[in-house]
Motif scaffolding. Structure first.
Motif, PDB file in Angstrom:
ATOM      1  N   GLY A  78       0.691  -1.219  -0.108  1.00 33.18           N
ATOM      2  CA  GLY A  78       0.005  -0.017   0.205  1.00 33.18           C
ATOM      3  C   GLY A  78       0.950   1.170   0.014  1.00 33.18           C
ATOM      4  N   LEU A  79       0.668   2.137   1.111  1.00 28.33           N
ATOM      5  CA  LEU A  79       1.606   3.311   1.358  1.00 28.33           C
ATOM      6  C   LEU A  79       2.571   3.187   2.132  1.00 28.33           C
ATOM      7  N   GLY A  80       3.084   1.851   2.308  1.00 25.70           N
ATOM      8  CA  GLY A  80       3.991   1.532   3.205  1.00 25.70           C
ATOM      9  C   GLY A  80       5.540   2.181   2.702  1.00 25.70           C
ATOM     10  N   ASN A  81       5.698   2.102   1.357  1.00 27.33           N
ATOM     11  CA  ASN A  81       6.988   2.669   0.895  1.00 27.33           C
ATOM     12  C   ASN A  81       7.052   4.144   1.117  1.00 27.33           C
ATOM     13  N   TYR A  82       5.853   4.788   1.078  1.00 27.91           N
ATOM     14  CA  TYR A  82       5.761   6.323   1.180  1.00 27.91           C
ATOM     15  C   TYR A  82       6.077   6.664   2.573  1.00 27.91           C
ATOM     16  N   THR A  83       5.390   5.736   3.570  1.00 25.67           N
ATOM     17  CA  THR A  83       5.177   6.383   5.019  1.00 25.67           C
ATOM     18  C   THR A  83       6.718   6.073   5.381  1.00 25.67           C
ATOM     19  N   ALA A  84       7.357   4.849   4.913  1.00 26.39           N
ATOM     20  CA  ALA A  84       8.804   4.549   5.350  1.00 26.39           C
ATOM     21  C   ALA A  84       9.911   5.771   4.866  1.00 26.39           C
ATOM     22  N   LEU A  85       9.352   6.080   3.553  1.00 29.78           N
ATOM     23  CA  LEU A  85      10.420   7.289   2.825  1.00 29.78           C
ATOM     24  C   LEU A  85       9.979   8.611   3.720  1.00 29.78           C
ATOM     25  N   PHE A  86       8.879   8.767   4.339  1.00 27.43           N
ATOM     26  CA  PHE A  86       8.690  10.009   5.009  1.00 27.43           C
ATOM     27  C   PHE A  86       9.419  10.134   6.559  1.00 27.43           C
ATOM     28  N   THR A  87       9.548   8.846   6.849  1.00 24.43           N
ATOM     29  CA  THR A  87      10.326   8.629   8.247  1.00 24.43           C
ATOM     30  C   THR A  87      11.627   8.528   8.198  1.00 24.43           C
ATOM     31  N   ASP A  88      12.171   8.603   6.865  1.00 26.05           N
ATOM     32  CA  ASP A  88      13.781   8.273   6.832  1.00 26.05           C
ATOM     33  C   ASP A  88      14.488   9.728   6.784  1.00 26.05           C
ATOM     34  N   GLU A  89      15.260  10.107   7.769  1.00 25.56           N
ATOM     35  CA  GLU A  89      16.123  11.474   7.688  1.00 25.56           C
ATOM     36  C   GLU A  89      16.775  11.511   6.604  1.00 25.56           C
ATOM     37  N   PHE A  90      17.380  10.540   5.958  1.00 26.39           N
ATOM     38  CA  PHE A  90      17.900  10.698   4.671  1.00 26.39           C
ATOM     39  C   PHE A  90      17.421  11.270   3.445  1.00 26.39           C
ATOM     40  N   PHE A  91      16.035  10.719   3.518  1.00 31.13           N
ATOM     41  CA  PHE A  91      15.180  11.479   2.388  1.00 31.13           C
ATOM     42  C   PHE A  91      15.071  13.061   2.586  1.00 31.13           C
ATOM     43  N   TRP A  92      14.837  13.409   3.888  1.00 32.96           N
ATOM     44  CA  TRP A  92      14.717  14.913   3.989  1.00 32.96           C
ATOM     45  C   TRP A  92      16.161  15.437   3.551  1.00 32.96           C
ATOM     46  N   PHE A  94      20.634  -0.432  -2.125  1.00 32.71           N
ATOM     47  CA  PHE A  94      19.905  -1.292  -1.285  1.00 32.71           C
ATOM     48  C   PHE A  94      18.997  -2.277  -1.760  1.00 32.71           C
ATOM     49  N   PHE A  95      18.737  -2.229  -3.170  1.00 31.07           N
ATOM     50  CA  PHE A  95      17.867  -3.270  -3.954  1.00 31.07           C
ATOM     51  C   PHE A  95      16.348  -3.160  -3.578  1.00 31.07           C
ATOM     52  N   HIS A  96      15.932  -2.009  -3.188  1.00 34.34           N
ATOM     53  CA  HIS A  96      14.731  -1.834  -2.691  1.00 34.34           C
ATOM     54  C   HIS A  96      13.951  -1.095  -3.891  1.00 34.34           C
ATOM     55  N   LEU A  97      13.547  -1.720  -4.906  1.00 31.88           N
ATOM     56  CA  LEU A  97      12.966  -1.200  -6.230  1.00 31.88           C
ATOM     57  C   LEU A  97      11.471  -0.585  -5.941  1.00 31.88           C
ATOM     58  N   GLY A  98      10.691  -1.265  -4.877  1.00 28.53           N
ATOM     59  CA  GLY A  98       9.395  -0.503  -4.554  1.00 28.53           C
ATOM     60  C   GLY A  98       9.827   0.722  -3.902  1.00 28.53           C
ATOM     61  N   ARG A  99      10.677   1.174  -3.048  1.00 30.43           N
ATOM     62  CA  ARG A  99      11.010   2.410  -2.417  1.00 30.43           C
ATOM     63  C   ARG A  99      11.418   3.386  -3.304  1.00 30.43           C
ATOM     64  N   ALA A 100      12.362   2.768  -4.314  1.00 30.93           N
ATOM     65  CA  ALA A 100      12.932   3.532  -5.328  1.00 30.93           C
ATOM     66  C   ALA A 100      11.812   4.164  -6.458  1.00 30.93           C
ATOM     67  N   ALA A 101      11.003   3.491  -6.748  1.00 36.68           N
ATOM     68  CA  ALA A 101       9.867   3.835  -7.387  1.00 36.68           C
ATOM     69  C   ALA A 101       8.951   4.684  -6.535  1.00 36.68           C
ATOM     70  N   ALA A 102       8.811   4.621  -5.280  1.00 38.37           N
ATOM     71  CA  ALA A 102       7.821   5.622  -4.607  1.00 38.37           C
ATOM     72  C   ALA A 102       8.826   7.174  -4.579  1.00 38.37           C
ATOM     73  N   ILE A 103      10.216   6.974  -4.486  1.00 29.18           N
ATOM     74  CA  ILE A 103      10.883   8.290  -4.596  1.00 29.18           C
ATOM     75  C   ILE A 103      10.701   8.913  -6.013  1.00 29.18           C
ATOM     76  N   ALA A 104      10.659   8.166  -6.909  1.00 28.34           N
ATOM     77  CA  ALA A 104      10.474   8.667  -8.232  1.00 28.34           C
ATOM     78  C   ALA A 104       9.156   9.271  -8.378  1.00 28.34           C
ATOM     79  N   TRP A 105       8.202   8.767  -7.876  1.00 31.33           N
ATOM     80  CA  TRP A 105       6.767   9.506  -7.976  1.00 31.33           C
ATOM     81  C   TRP A 105       6.659  10.754  -7.034  1.00 31.33           C
TER      82      TRP A 105
END
Length: 285
Positions: free
Chosen positions: A39-53, A247-258
């Motif tokens: 679901g939106l798990g990749n996005y929530t993990a993304l927004f809680t990652d300090e390196f994203f910010w 890190f081989f996380h294609l799902g999270r990479a796709a979330a970053i792309a969007w």
């Protein structure tokens, strides 16, 4: 028109929609066929990652310190080339040489120039009495170094776009301003800049998109996908590459792309809104 829409659907629309689909799943590079719904798990993990910010902040700061000087310098160079100078063809051709240069070749050369111990930039700083700067470790220094590469590559390209816009401005406007006693500076402010407004908006939008997608320069500057020891110049493009192919996380990479895609839409929309409001104010006047 069918060939165009076929190619657009195959290489534009389908990858865009499929990336959105993948961003909702847990997908690893080693097992791309094993997709688990998140679901939106990749996005929530993304927004809680300090390196994203951190990468988002770096993208903004590098974008500002590379785009603003780049466009200002391009505007000044175009204004100079717009006058009748000897060797104008040579200078106009030379403007495109940095743009035609490979980003890999340009970045590797600048990485040597900004070397801490034997770089030419630090050598010049020592000659004039300043201390050496660690351009690859310091946050501000590394971002300035990366921005310098971007400025060098794109200033000439934007200068030629501005030059084409200046040559489309009627000469009668300059003649009338000169008869009224306007100096060259006043002609530039009151005739050139208003006539170039659509061109300036175009270059601003394109430069903003390019800054958001910045990837090659920070990747090759030190050869690290983390953007330095403390992620000090890691951009969103480099962060996406690190998640997907590091890190081989294609799902999270796709979330970053969007997220990058939506960010570009917001930035372009804000720019269009500002331009419309300014046009309305001028129409009222």
């Amino acid at each position: 028109m069918a060939p165009f829409f076929t190619l657009f659907a195959a290489f534009g629309l389908f990858p865009l929609l499929y990336t959105a689909f993948v961003s909702l799943y847990r997908v690893e590079l080693q097992t791309p066929g094993d997709m688990r719904w998140r679901g939106l798990g990749n996005y929530t993990a993304l927004f809680t990652d300090e390196f994203f910010w951190i990468s988002l902040r770096n993208t903004f700061t590098i974008g500002v310190i590379s785009t603003v000087p780049q466009l200002v310098m391009a505007l000044g160079l175009a204004h100079l080339l717009n006058y009748r100078l000897r060797g104008r063809t040579f200078f106009r051709t030379a403007m495109l040489l940095p743009y035609a240069t490979s980003v890999a070749a340009a970045t590797l050369v600048f990485a040597q120039l900004f070397g801490r111990d034997f770089g030419l930039v630090n050598y010049v700083l020592r000659v004039v009495g300043f201390g050496a700067v660690d351009w690859q470790t310091g946050t501000v220094a590394s971002q300035i170094a990366v921005s310098t590469i971007v400025i060098w590559r794109w200033t000439g390209y934007n200068a030629l776009i501005y030059l084409a816009g200046m040559q489309s401005i009627p000469t009668e406007l300059y003649e009338a301003a000169e008869m009224d006693g306007a100096s060259r500076w006043r002609q530039f402010v009151h005739v050139t800049l208003p006539g170039l407004r659509p061109t300036i908006v175009f270059t601003t939008v394109v430069s903003t998109i390019g800054a958001t997608q910045l990837f090659g320069e920070p990747l090759l500057f030190e050869g690290s996908i983390s953007g330095g020891i403390s992620h000090q110049y890691q951009t969103l493009g480099l962060y996406m590459y690190e998640q997907g192919w590091g890190f081989f996380h294609l799902g999270r990479a796709a979330a970053i792309a969007w997220v990058m895609f939506l960010l570009i839409l917001v930035l372009v929309g804000v720019n269009a809104l500002v331009v419309r409001r300014r046009a309305r104010k001028e129409a009222i006047r």
